[in-house]
Design an enzyme around this catalytic site. Structure first.
Site, PDB file in Angstrom:
ATOM      1  N   LYS A 174       0.908  -1.014  -0.057  1.00  0.00           N
ATOM      2  CA  LYS A 174      -0.068   0.065   0.019  1.00  0.00           C
ATOM      3  C   LYS A 174       0.907   1.206   0.147  1.00  0.00           C
ATOM      4  O   LYS A 174       1.435   1.552   0.972  1.00  0.00           O
ATOM      5  CB  LYS A 174      -0.812  -0.029   1.176  1.00  0.00           C
ATOM      6  CG  LYS A 174      -2.068   0.997   1.016  1.00  0.00           C
ATOM      7  CD  LYS A 174      -2.477   2.043   2.246  1.00  0.00           C
ATOM      8  CE  LYS A 174      -1.477   3.017   2.502  1.00  0.00           C
ATOM      9  NZ  LYS A 174      -1.546   4.180   1.616  1.00  0.00           N
ATOM     10  N   GLU A 250       9.747   2.151  10.613  1.00  0.00           N
ATOM     11  CA  GLU A 250      10.698   3.320  10.595  1.00  0.00           C
ATOM     12  C   GLU A 250      10.074   4.657  10.208  1.00  0.00           C
ATOM     13  O   GLU A 250       9.349   4.852   9.566  1.00  0.00           O
ATOM     14  CB  GLU A 250      11.597   2.874   9.155  1.00  0.00           C
ATOM     15  CG  GLU A 250      12.582   1.647   9.147  1.00  0.00           C
ATOM     16  CD  GLU A 250      13.639   1.816  10.460  1.00  0.00           C
ATOM     17  OE1 GLU A 250      13.817   2.884  10.976  1.00  0.00           O
ATOM     18  OE2 GLU A 250      14.320   0.899  10.773  1.00  0.00           O
ATOM     19  N   CYS A 284      14.182  11.365   5.801  1.00  0.00           N
ATOM     20  CA  CYS A 284      14.023  11.043   7.159  1.00  0.00           C
ATOM     21  C   CYS A 284      15.390  11.254   7.879  1.00  0.00           C
ATOM     22  O   CYS A 284      15.347  11.436   9.049  1.00  0.00           O
ATOM     23  CB  CYS A 284      13.474   9.699   7.040  1.00  0.00           C
ATOM     24  SG  CYS A 284      14.435   8.326   6.278  1.00  0.00           S
ATOM     25  N   GLU A 381       9.639  17.170  13.884  1.00  0.00           N
ATOM     26  CA  GLU A 381      10.277  17.077  12.693  1.00  0.00           C
ATOM     27  C   GLU A 381       9.468  17.815  11.730  1.00  0.00           C
ATOM     28  O   GLU A 381       8.175  17.949  11.692  1.00  0.00           O
ATOM     29  CB  GLU A 381       9.968  15.345  12.028  1.00  0.00           C
ATOM     30  CG  GLU A 381      10.354  15.282  10.875  1.00  0.00           C
ATOM     31  CD  GLU A 381      10.032  13.900  10.296  1.00  0.00           C
ATOM     32  OE1 GLU A 381       8.942  13.462  10.476  1.00  0.00           O
ATOM     33  OE2 GLU A 381      11.072  13.052   9.893  1.00  0.00           O
TER      34      GLU A 381
HETATM   35  P1  NAD Z   1       2.641   9.157   6.793  1.00  0.00           P
HETATM   36  O1  NAD Z   1       2.899   8.453   8.280  1.00  0.00           O
HETATM   37  O2  NAD Z   1       1.612  10.073   6.681  1.00  0.00           O
HETATM   38  O3  NAD Z   1       2.015   8.010   5.813  1.00  0.00           O
HETATM   39  C1  NAD Z   1       2.890   6.903   5.692  1.00  0.00           C
HETATM   40  C2  NAD Z   1       1.903   5.639   5.218  1.00  0.00           C
HETATM   41  O4  NAD Z   1       1.065   5.280   6.136  1.00  0.00           O
HETATM   42  C3  NAD Z   1       1.170   6.093   3.921  1.00  0.00           C
HETATM   43  O5  NAD Z   1       1.005   5.131   3.010  1.00  0.00           O
HETATM   44  C4  NAD Z   1      -0.102   6.318   4.525  1.00  0.00           C
HETATM   45  O6  NAD Z   1      -1.391   6.198   3.595  1.00  0.00           O
HETATM   46  C5  NAD Z   1      -0.378   5.260   5.656  1.00  0.00           C
HETATM   47  N1  NAD Z   1      -1.231   5.700   6.748  1.00  0.00           N
HETATM   48  C6  NAD Z   1      -1.703   6.695   7.364  1.00  0.00           C
HETATM   49  N2  NAD Z   1      -2.589   6.543   8.088  1.00  0.00           N
HETATM   50  C7  NAD Z   1      -2.560   5.158   8.543  1.00  0.00           C
HETATM   51  C8  NAD Z   1      -3.320   4.224   9.324  1.00  0.00           C
HETATM   52  N3  NAD Z   1      -4.104   4.864  10.176  1.00  0.00           N
HETATM   53  N4  NAD Z   1      -3.342   2.894   9.178  1.00  0.00           N
HETATM   54  C9  NAD Z   1      -2.466   2.433   8.341  1.00  0.00           C
HETATM   55  N5  NAD Z   1      -1.524   3.328   7.276  1.00  0.00           N
HETATM   56  C10 NAD Z   1      -1.589   4.525   7.469  1.00  0.00           C
HETATM   57  O7  NAD Z   1       3.999   9.528   6.346  1.00  0.00           O
HETATM   58  P2  NAD Z   1       4.398  10.529   5.008  1.00  0.00           P
HETATM   59  O8  NAD Z   1       3.889  11.803   5.165  1.00  0.00           O
HETATM   60  O9  NAD Z   1       3.943   9.556   3.739  1.00  0.00           O
HETATM   61  O10 NAD Z   1       6.238  10.192   4.895  1.00  0.00           O
HETATM   62  C11 NAD Z   1       6.800  11.027   5.776  1.00  0.00           C
HETATM   63  C12 NAD Z   1       7.006  10.630   6.995  1.00  0.00           C
HETATM   64  O11 NAD Z   1       8.050   9.430   6.905  1.00  0.00           O
HETATM   65  C13 NAD Z   1       8.147  11.342   7.637  1.00  0.00           C
HETATM   66  O12 NAD Z   1       7.890  11.429   9.234  1.00  0.00           O
HETATM   67  C14 NAD Z   1       9.743  10.756   7.614  1.00  0.00           C
HETATM   68  O13 NAD Z   1      10.511  10.872   8.498  1.00  0.00           O
HETATM   69  C15 NAD Z   1       9.107   9.418   7.550  1.00  0.00           C
HETATM   70  N6  NAD Z   1      10.131   8.505   6.648  1.00  0.00           N
HETATM   71  C16 NAD Z   1      10.915   7.726   7.480  1.00  0.00           C
HETATM   72  C17 NAD Z   1      11.757   6.864   6.763  1.00  0.00           C
HETATM   73  C18 NAD Z   1      12.754   5.864   7.662  1.00  0.00           C
HETATM   74  O14 NAD Z   1      13.260   4.922   7.203  1.00  0.00           O
HETATM   75  N7  NAD Z   1      12.886   6.045   8.892  1.00  0.00           N
HETATM   76  C19 NAD Z   1      12.010   6.967   5.516  1.00  0.00           C
HETATM   77  C20 NAD Z   1      11.302   7.799   4.758  1.00  0.00           C
HETATM   78  C21 NAD Z   1      10.137   8.749   5.438  1.00  0.00           C
END
Ligand code: NAD
Length: 479
Positions: A174, A250, A284, A381
């Site tokens: 997803k 992550e 990130c 962040e």
């Molecule tokens: P997000 O948490 O908004 O979404 C991530 C994913 O989770 C998306 O596919 C989203 O649709 C899904 N999601 C959202 N709500 C959900 C729920 N209730 N149940 C299940 N799935 C759900 O994050 P984003 O805005 O897409 O990405 C940015 C974030 O990702 C930043 O915080 C960044 O630091 C982090 N990130 C971390 C790493 C790492 O490896 N540590 C790498 C890249 C990005």
């Protein structure tokens, strides 16, 4: 208007329609890059069922078979680097050069895990009993739900999907809703490579619906999630309360880069510029806290502010651009909010800061000086091209400030001192530590992940990925 590609969901080898939605580009939110079929819970359920049905056969196939298919996927991605990079740059907004790097990484990741399958698997132990053979074998976890963010729409799915499949699991992916085209292309490539139906499934839809279905379904054995720390907490809660699923998270970061008095100024500025602002700070591992010793502080701030102001922000497809747009109007609004927060907290803008409506998604990188580590600017962040400088007196204080954060993904130091570098590698609380290099920048064969609020569960990437995607089974054989 020329027709744009329409990406469908992939369930059990069939392309499945949904609610037809436009997918707009980062640089110009009025430009439709592609369309996608937005799915709901029912499609997610069908995908889970398909993955369940396909898993036992997939796991029983000879290693050589899985290896060949994964290698084929990797080669197909590498054959199309240029085309996929243009798509990625248009969809997510990263520079074409960065997008090429990401697509290449995705292809290499599939090839890497194809070949990882030839590594030794399991261990033999001496038994304390007579005529007993003791060994630890590994079996696949089962069906894996993979939930990914928008900022690496090719690389992150690749570094989860490839090891999941390699170790005998089947997958439902997803992706984030901002980047369905990158995931759609990956699904097409995987299908064309000849994977059996149901082994890889793609369901595009809302996190709270499709994502939640993966978390709550009894048909899913494990969840690999990358995204924000807030969403990660919900993922953890759902996994624990629905079948005690195995999960790997992550999450976010607020990564420090320490600059000591003995640093080479040019190296420090290069590390900060790259770590804080490249990819529009949407990494990130971005260094958003620059912790700088008093003796070099003023020279560093002046040089970094000048270099920041000189960055060319522009179209991601223009080779002269050094920074692209931020991903969405929502992300831009959040970044600009934090600029206001930083000013209200008393930090000083020394580069960027202002944004005109006619600049659209193209936000100027913004550097604050005079920040304190207790400001929201330094604690939360932002995930945009915004960084702040915090002045410290010595290495001890620098390490204290670096570690004073709920996060712990990546930490860096710029110094000419071997002992300061060794001390930092020992004492920095982060999963990744860099010396005289930007905090962002990792290699696919090494473990990736953080500590604290940045991570839960085993590391991703490299050989370490096996720890999540397979289960150790201890076997005793009497003879
Ligand atoms: P997000 O948490 O908004 O979404 C991530 C994913 O989770 C998306 O596919 C989203 O649709 C899904 N999601 C959202 N709500 C959900 C729920 N209730 N149940 C299940 N799935 C759900 O994050 P984003 O805005 O897409 O990405 C940015 C974030 O990702 C930043 O915080 C960044 O630091 C982090 N990130 C971390 C790493 C790492 O490896 N540590 C790498 C890249 C990005």
């Amino acid at each position: 208007m020329t027709a744009v590609p329409y990406h469908l969901n992939l369930v059990g080898g069939e392309w499945v329609d949904g609610e037809r939605r436009p997918n707009t580009g980062a640089a110009r939110p009025d430009e439709v890059v592609s369309e996608y079929a937005r799915a709901g819970r029912e499609t997610a359920r069908a995908a889970i069922e398909a993955a369940r049905g396909a898993q036992p056969d997939w796991a029983r196939q000879p290693v050589g078979y899985r290896m060949e298919l994964l290698d084929r996927v990797g080669s197909a991605i590498l054959d199309r680097v240029e085309e996929l990079a243009v798509l990625l740059a248009r969809e997510e907004g990263k520079l074409l050069g960065e997008a090429r790097g990401e697509v290449t990484r995705a292809g290499q990741t599939f090839q890497y895990y194809a070949h990882q399958l030839l590594q030794p698997s399991g261990e033999v132990y001496p038994s304390t009993r007579d005529r007993v053979h003791a060994e630890v074998r590994r079996r696949p976890l089962g069906v894996i739900g993979i939930i990914t963010p928008w900022n690496y729409p090719m690389a992150i799915p690749a570094w989860k999907v490839a090891p999941a499949l390699a170790y005998g699991n089947t997958v439902v992916l997803k992706p984030a809703e901002l980047v369905p085209a990158s995931a759609g292309e990956l699904a097409r490539i995987i299908t064309a490579a000849g994977l059996p139906p149901g082994v890889f499934n793609l369901v595009m839809g809302a996190g709270g619906e499709v994502g939640d279905e993966l978390l709550t379904s009894t048909g899913v054995d494990g969840i690999s999630f990358t995204g924000s720390t807030g969403t990660g907490a919900q993922v953890a809660h759902q996994c624990l309360t629905h079948g005690n699923k195995r999960f790997q998270l992550e999450m976010g970061g607020k990564n420090p880069l320490v600059v000591l008095d003995d640093a080479e100024l040019a190296v420090a500025v290069r590390c900060a510029l790259d770590g804080s602002f490249f990819s529009s700070g949407q990494r990130c591992t971005a260094s958003s806290r620059l912790i700088v010793q008093a003796g070099i502080h003023d020279r560093f701030v002046a040089a970094l502010a000048e270099a920041t102001d000189a960055l060319r922000v522009g179209d991601p497809l223009d080779p002269t651009s050094q920074l692209g747009p931020v991903v969405s109007p929502g992300q831009l609004a959040q970044n600009l909010d934090y600029v206001r927060v930083g000013l209200a907290e008393g930090a000083r803008v020394v580069a960027g800061g202002a944004h005109r409506p006619d600049e659209g998604q193209f936000m100027r990188p913004t550097l604050f000086a005079g920040a304190r580590n207790d400001m929201r600017l330094a604690r939360e962040e932002i995930f945009g091209p915004v960084a702040c400088v915090i002045r410290v007196d010595d290495l001890d204080e620098a390490i204290d400030v670096a570690n004073d954060t709920p996060y712990g993904l990546s930490a860096g130091i710029v110094t000419g001192s071997l002992s300061a570098a060794e001390r930092f590698k020992r004492d920095a609380r982060a999963g990744i530590v860099s010396v005289n290099l930007p905090t962002a920048g990792t290699e696919l064969h090494l473990p990736f992940g953080g500590t604290g609020a940045s991570n839960h569960g085993p590391r991703e990437q490299g050989g370490y990925a096996r720890d999540f995607y397979s289960v150790p089974v201890t076997c005793y054989t009497g003879w």
